[in-house]
Design an enzyme around this catalytic site. Structure first.
Site, short mmCIF file in Angstrom:
data_model
loop_
_atom_site.label_atom_id
_atom_site.label_comp_id
_atom_site.label_asym_id
_atom_site.label_seq_id
_atom_site.Cartn_x
_atom_site.Cartn_y
_atom_site.Cartn_z
CB THR B 105 -0.88 -0.01 1.26
OG1 THR B 105 -1.70 -1.19 1.23
CG2 THR B 105 -1.77 1.22 1.33
CE LYS B 181 -5.22 -2.04 0.80
NZ LYS B 181 -3.91 -2.70 0.91
CE LYS B 249 1.93 0.09 5.92
NZ LYS B 249 1.05 0.07 4.73
#
Lengths: 311, 311
Positions: B105, B181, B249
């Site tokens: 990602t 995403k 994150k």
């Protein structure tokens, strides 16, 4: 549960507040055989009930006279208190042993206070917030989150059977139903804001929004509200199915409850700011998916053109 | 799609990063007939692949030599860049026309930059972030959000068939898969935080938490994440299925993207603060449902006892 039930035969119900929810609930009560008397500050709503075979009352006291169950479907705690204890309030008309079924979303502490005050007069109180929208109200398929004494449940049972598709019995104290409803509203309010934040973010990134809807509804980012509200954004249709002001109110109650309990709600607080901004920009009575328009206005993101005027 | 497929017969795949996701993807590739070579900074992960019939490489360049497809399943953009262009990077071993399939990602701009740099050398790049967890990785049932050139898709097709249960083809430019995403991660990260905020709020109100789960999962407040994560809270089981640090994150990437695009994300920003607080309190490697423990610690709400140590 209401399908072909005749649980209300010979019973009398009053419905106070004949908006989209209350009117549907009155229809469900009528279908179950109740004699239904309604009142509303909007005369046209009462006329509509009469046209369908219901009866008109000028105020809550008159509507409640002789009723086994008084169903109160107004906007908030203040209106509920007025309906019960204000001038010509329901308490003046209600017989001893009749039950007041309170459906407005409110702070659980206020629900408990109203219940205590009513029950001190010999009437019963059922805390019974609802979920499901106008169509389910009319079909007798609401979700009802109820709490109250065994006596209140017993007296309200025929009306609950007529109105609920799913009835949760959440305890013997008023306020518990209200608290469950507030937990649901915290989540629902945040999820709508997140859906709008994410969709305008996707637009700002230049993504194909219909494709985003397809991907997200099949992914771990999905929510009931995302699935339900994002089609309004894709269609540019902001006519109010549920207005921005509803969550200004409900997330406001969450803030008040949380502050009083010394409980931090940073995520719900951030969401509330976006409802406030959207209402402040003149869209308070538009659909709550209008938060997407606020994000677009604040960022230059291009959403599908609105087919309805802004306000 | 992978079920009894043999689409990889005669083809060679490299898998860089053999954690829970990468190892499962390597298994799916082997099952489809690929000759699979893996590498990982943890030697035991490589040994495990070899024990299952895979092959070991000392570094990405060695793993990539002769491979038709190089699948990179590391944690973030920095690691992906190191895998590709660092010392003994994959680009040194990849043949011209081979495809690099990037699953970490990351910020879409970085995905585009990596793709441009790799494709300038005559190799292909497919932006292919994944969703679905370790079990689905091992079953060849991942959701893959892919974008890239037609040539990259064509070359990657047998590997995609082996690994994906659901493949979204989102356009011909690297970065689009990454952007989809990130939209999903914005929603997922907010929904987990909202679930934790709501459940500890319910606990603070003294509600029956199992009943709250039952009511909410049947109501408009439900989300995929609420349904999936709240059982961890009810069981007091905070062993990491997905760690708090993942959303530190991913919501961090959202903040960076949004700041760069001049797009406000107040709801995601509030959620990120709760992930940071939870990680800062020592629970960064615990399950992301641990945010509920942060809310409890900040409010005195009583959650079900943890069956696992705090950190």
């Amino acid at each position: 549960m209401s399908v072909s039930s005749n649980s209300g035969a010979g019973l009398r119900a009053a419905v106070i507040g004949l908006g989209s929810m209350g009117f549907g609930m009155a229809q469900s009560l009528r279908r179950a055989g109740f004699h239904v008397t309604g009142c509303d500050v909007v005369a046209a709503n009462v006329d509509r009930l009469v046209a369908e075979g219901g009866h008109a009352a000028a105020n809550p006291a008159e509507a409640a006279r002789g009723a086994d169950v008084v169903v109160c479907v107004v906007v908030n705690a203040d209106q509920t208190e007025q309906v019960l204890f204000g001038p010509s309030g329901a308490v003046e008309g209600m017989a001893e042993g009749a039950v007041f079924l309170s459906s407005a979303t409110m702070d659980p502490q206020i629900a408990r206070r109203l219940a205590d005050r009513l029950e001190a007069t010999g009437r019963l109180y059922l805390d019974a917030p609802i979920s499901g929208g106008a169509a389910k109200a009319a079909q007798g398929q609401l979700t009802i989150l109820a709490s109250g004494t065994a006596a209140a449940f017993a007296k309200a049972r025929p009306a609950l059977d007529a109105m609920a598709g799913k009835l949760y019995e959440l305890g013997d104290a008023a306020g518990t139903g209200a608290a469950f409803k507030m937990v649901n509203q915290l989540l629902a309010g945040v999820h709508i804001a997140a859906a709008c934040e994410a969709m305008a973010f996707a637009a700002k990134q230049g993504l194909d929004l219909a494709k985003v809807y397809e991907v997200i509804t099949a992914s771990a980012g999905n929510s009931w509200m995302f699935e339900n509200r994002v089609p309004h954004i894709l269609a540019g249709d902001y006519r109010p199915l549920s207005a921005v002001e509803i969550f200004v109110k409900d997330l406001g109650i969450i803030q008040d409850m949380a502050r009083s309990a010394r409980y931090p709600v940073p995520v719900a607080a951030a969401a509330l700011q976006m409802y406030l901004a959207t209402a402040g920009a003149g869209m308070g009575r538009d659909d709550d998916s209008s938060l997407a328009r606020t994000y677009a206005a604040l960022s230059g993101a291009a959403l599908p053109d609105a087919v309805t005027p802004k306000a």
